[in-house]
Write a protein that holds these residues in place. Structure first.
Motif, PDB file in Angstrom:
ATOM      1  N   GLU A  37      10.475  39.615 -52.588  1.00  0.00           N
ATOM      2  CA  GLU A  37       9.708  40.329 -51.561  1.00  0.00           C
ATOM      3  C   GLU A  37       8.612  41.193 -52.194  1.00  0.00           C
ATOM      4  O   GLU A  37       7.486  41.234 -51.693  1.00  0.00           O
ATOM      5  N   ALA A  40       5.845  38.886 -53.424  1.00  0.00           N
ATOM      6  CA  ALA A  40       5.106  38.358 -52.275  1.00  0.00           C
ATOM      7  C   ALA A  40       4.156  39.415 -51.713  1.00  0.00           C
ATOM      8  O   ALA A  40       3.019  39.103 -51.337  1.00  0.00           O
ATOM      9  N   TRP A  41       4.597  40.658 -51.664  1.00  0.00           N
ATOM     10  CA  TRP A  41       3.765  41.752 -51.154  1.00  0.00           C
ATOM     11  C   TRP A  41       2.540  41.951 -52.052  1.00  0.00           C
ATOM     12  O   TRP A  41       1.414  42.074 -51.577  1.00  0.00           O
ATOM     13  N   SER A  44       0.179  38.892 -51.753  1.00  0.00           N
ATOM     14  CA  SER A  44      -0.533  38.924 -50.478  1.00  0.00           C
ATOM     15  C   SER A  44      -1.723  39.875 -50.538  1.00  0.00           C
ATOM     16  O   SER A  44      -2.812  39.556 -50.059  1.00  0.00           O
ATOM     17  N   LEU A  47      -4.479  38.245 -52.669  1.00  0.00           N
ATOM     18  CA  LEU A  47      -5.156  37.156 -51.970  1.00  0.00           C
ATOM     19  C   LEU A  47      -6.069  37.669 -50.867  1.00  0.00           C
ATOM     20  O   LEU A  47      -7.088  37.049 -50.569  1.00  0.00           O
ATOM     21  N   GLN A  48      -5.738  38.803 -50.275  1.00  0.00           N
ATOM     22  CA  GLN A  48      -6.609  39.380 -49.241  1.00  0.00           C
ATOM     23  C   GLN A  48      -7.931  39.853 -49.824  1.00  0.00           C
ATOM     24  O   GLN A  48      -8.936  39.916 -49.121  1.00  0.00           O
ATOM     25  N   LYS A  78      -8.172  32.123 -44.713  1.00  0.00           N
ATOM     26  CA  LYS A  78      -7.026  33.027 -44.632  1.00  0.00           C
ATOM     27  C   LYS A  78      -6.161  32.753 -43.407  1.00  0.00           C
ATOM     28  O   LYS A  78      -5.015  33.182 -43.361  1.00  0.00           O
ATOM     29  N   ARG A  81      -4.364  29.570 -44.638  1.00  0.00           N
ATOM     30  CA  ARG A  81      -3.760  29.970 -45.906  1.00  0.00           C
ATOM     31  C   ARG A  81      -3.965  28.931 -47.012  1.00  0.00           C
ATOM     32  O   ARG A  81      -3.021  28.453 -47.628  1.00  0.00           O
ATOM     33  N   PHE A  92      -1.662  28.897 -50.200  1.00  0.00           N
ATOM     34  CA  PHE A  92      -1.206  30.234 -50.571  1.00  0.00           C
ATOM     35  C   PHE A  92       0.257  30.233 -50.996  1.00  0.00           C
ATOM     36  O   PHE A  92       0.633  30.949 -51.917  1.00  0.00           O
ATOM     37  N   GLU A  93       1.095  29.429 -50.346  1.00  0.00           N
ATOM     38  CA  GLU A  93       2.528  29.438 -50.671  1.00  0.00           C
ATOM     39  C   GLU A  93       2.822  28.852 -52.048  1.00  0.00           C
ATOM     40  O   GLU A  93       3.911  29.046 -52.587  1.00  0.00           O
TER      41      GLU A  93
END
Length: 111
Positions: A37, A40-41, A44, A47-48, A78, A81, A92-93
């Protein structure tokens, strides 16, 4: 006329791509890593910040191993993704790590 004559003496490689196939077959296969987690945070958030024309280094999962690619971001979506770097579409994954090298972004965007 001389060009046609010279072509007949070009080397012929009947096994083109065979060396690459052997390399791929001998390569160790790697399982896709589980993303925590916290990871991933962080990912993320990174990527933003990525925009078109930025130069990035991305480590991503491709079929059965992790690969690292460096290049300019050609497209980024976005919503769906997915991004495209140096002609390679990366979801993205599948991204494990992103590093922005150059922050030259596309300033021609309209709101």
């Amino acid at each position: 006329m001389n060009n046609n004559r010279a072509r007949q003496f070009l080397p012929f490689n009947g096994l083109r791509g065979y060396d690459e196939l052997l390399y791929e077959a001998g390569r160790e296969k790697e399982e896709k890593r589980e993303i925590t987690e916290d990871h991933a945070w962080k990912l993320s958030g990174e990527l933003q910040l990525v925009e078109r024309k930025m130069t990035v280094i991305i480590t991503y999962y491709d079929v059965d191993t992790y690969r690292t690619i460096t290049g300019k971001v050609e497209q980024i979506d976005k919503i769906f993704r997915v991004l495209q770097v140096a002609g390679k579409r990366i979801y993205f994954e599948d991204v494990w790590e992103v590093k922005v090298i150059s922050a030259e972004s596309d300033d021609s965007r309209t709101c």
